[in-house]
Scaffold this active site. Structure first.
Site, PDB file in Angstrom:
ATOM      1  N   ARG A 143       0.849  -1.180   0.000  1.00  0.00           N
ATOM      2  CA  ARG A 143       0.000   0.000   0.000  1.00  0.00           C
ATOM      3  C   ARG A 143       0.894   1.243   0.000  1.00  0.00           C
ATOM      4  O   ARG A 143       2.101   1.164   0.179  1.00  0.00           O
ATOM      5  CB  ARG A 143      -1.012   0.002   1.155  1.00  0.00           C
ATOM      6  CG  ARG A 143      -0.703  -0.763   2.378  1.00  0.00           C
ATOM      7  CD  ARG A 143       0.422  -0.201   3.210  1.00  0.00           C
ATOM      8  NE  ARG A 143       0.243   1.231   3.450  1.00  0.00           N
ATOM      9  CZ  ARG A 143       1.227   2.062   3.669  1.00  0.00           C
ATOM     10  NH1 ARG A 143       2.479   1.631   3.692  1.00  0.00           N
ATOM     11  NH2 ARG A 143       1.005   3.337   3.890  1.00  0.00           N
TER      12      ARG A 143
ATOM     13  N   ALA B 107       0.637   4.968  -2.497  1.00  0.00           N
ATOM     14  CA  ALA B 107       0.490   5.170  -3.938  1.00  0.00           C
ATOM     15  C   ALA B 107       1.758   4.851  -4.743  1.00  0.00           C
ATOM     16  O   ALA B 107       1.688   4.124  -5.747  1.00  0.00           O
ATOM     17  CB  ALA B 107       0.016   6.600  -4.214  1.00  0.00           C
TER      18      ALA B 107
ATOM     19  N   ASP C 143      -2.487  10.416  -2.595  1.00  0.00           N
ATOM     20  CA  ASP C 143      -2.744   9.351  -3.565  1.00  0.00           C
ATOM     21  C   ASP C 143      -3.129   9.905  -4.929  1.00  0.00           C
ATOM     22  O   ASP C 143      -2.981   9.223  -5.938  1.00  0.00           O
ATOM     23  CB  ASP C 143      -3.852   8.436  -3.046  1.00  0.00           C
ATOM     24  CG  ASP C 143      -3.347   7.531  -1.935  1.00  0.00           C
ATOM     25  OD1 ASP C 143      -3.013   6.377  -2.238  1.00  0.00           O
ATOM     26  OD2 ASP C 143      -3.252   7.986  -0.784  1.00  0.00           O
TER      27      ASP C 143
END
Length: 344
Positions: free
Chosen positions: A48, A50, A233
């Site tokens: 996890r 971005a 993100d």
């Protein structure tokens, strides 16, 4: 070429991902052999952050081409690309990496295509680490000596190709001797702050204090926070920023208390095709993530849940966006686009 970072190990023709769901109590590496396994790892939060998602997707597509061998071609990879793209909808780095590899693929086929995709995925990994180092230097220069920072979620080496974005700035400030310490919000529901950020900072010997997310306002009111620094993100053309749920709340609190609110992200996170945050697709995840903590029930099983993974912070609440090419102060559309144009 072998490339190892905190959460991603590439061995030239095979991939291992650190299962971040098990940290900090267990260190388990999972072997990824094809695009489906890479997509599952992204969707299920094995990997996890971005930038790390983009890197994992790039390696996943390269592995799929390798699996196809002589039959590898861009049309033959269409299903794999669709599978990877659908794994998480908000992080723009995922789509950026896949689009980049598709451009690299072009009309190539077979072993030529496989080698081209592997080399490009390796480049994405290496470029991210270098970008984080530059970002760290730019961001650290914004901080006053002896600063105490508040951060949210995990934006460190675990979430990137290495060093980190927001946490990279924190690391660079510590190396420069200008950081006093860090408050890390726990970051419900996946607890990336308590499980990952505190783990990274403690391992680096950086003073960190873990707090409940709801403590942020109290800390600011007491004058204990000099700046809030977070990752992203997706950042739209006007500077609106999607980040882990709870970021918007921190930005509002920081604005009220007159505290700088800084966003750190590589250029690949800036999405100039979206004019503002209202166009960002916000991922909504299963309600069990709220009703449980690591499998232990903390709410009635039948209780309805709203579980967005991200929220959008308006650019008007952001003091600065830091990329590997410099700082965008008080971001707006003209400044973001000028920054992107100057970077090409």
């Amino acid at each position: 070429m072998a490339i190892n970072s905190a959460a991603i190990r590439w061995h030239g023709n095979s991939l291992e991902l650190l299962d971040q769901r098990l940290l900090p109590t267990q260190t388990v590496w999972l072997t990824i052999s094809d695009s489906q396994q890479a997509a599952n790892a992204i969707r299920e939060m094995v990997v996890r952050g971005a930038p790390a998602i983009g890197i994992a997707a790039a390696y996943g597509l390269a592995l799929e081409a390798q699996r196809l061998g002589d039959n590898a071609s861009l049309p033959a990879l269409a299903t794999a690309i669709e599978c990877l793209a659908s794994s998480r909808p908000t992080a723009v780095n995922l789509f950026w990496a896949l689009e980049r590899l598709q451009c690299t693929a072009g009309e190539r086929t077979g072993s030529e295509l496989v080698q081209a995709l592997i080399e490009d995925a390796e480049s994405i990994h290496q470029e991210d680490l270098a970008a984080n180092r530059r970002m760290g230097e730019f961001g650290a220069a914004l901080l006053s000596p002896g600063a105490t920072l508040y951060t949210h979620c995990n934006t460190g080496a675990l979430a990137t190709g290495g060093h980190g974005t927001a946490l990279g700035i924190i690391r660079s400030a510590w190396e420069a001797g200008t950081l006093a310490g860090v408050y890390a919000g726990e970051t419900r529901p996946w607890l990336q702050g308590s499980r990952l950020t505190s783990w990274e900072l403690l391992n680096d010997g950086i003073p960190v204090t873990l707090v409940a997310d709801s403590s942020a306002g109290q800390l600011m009111a007491q004058g204990k926070i000099d700046a809030v620094i977070v990752g992203a993100d997706r950042i739209t053309a006007n500077g609106d920023t999607a980040n882990k749920i709870g970021t918007y709340t921190l930005a509002v609190l920081a604005k009220h208390h007159g505290i700088p609110f800084i966003v750190a992200a590589p250029l690949s996170t800036l999405d100039s095709e979206l004019p503002d945050g209202s166009h960002i697709v916000i991922e909504e995840r299963d309600g069990s993530e709220i009703r449980q903590i690591q499998g232990k029930p903390v709410a009635p099983a039948h209780c309805p849940v709203y579980n967005p993974a991200f929220d959008v912070t308006p650019a008007s609440l952001i003091s600065a966006i830091v990329t590997e090419r410099g700082v965008i102060d008080a971001p707006d559309t003209s400044k973001v686009l000028a920054h992107l144009q100057a970077s090409h």
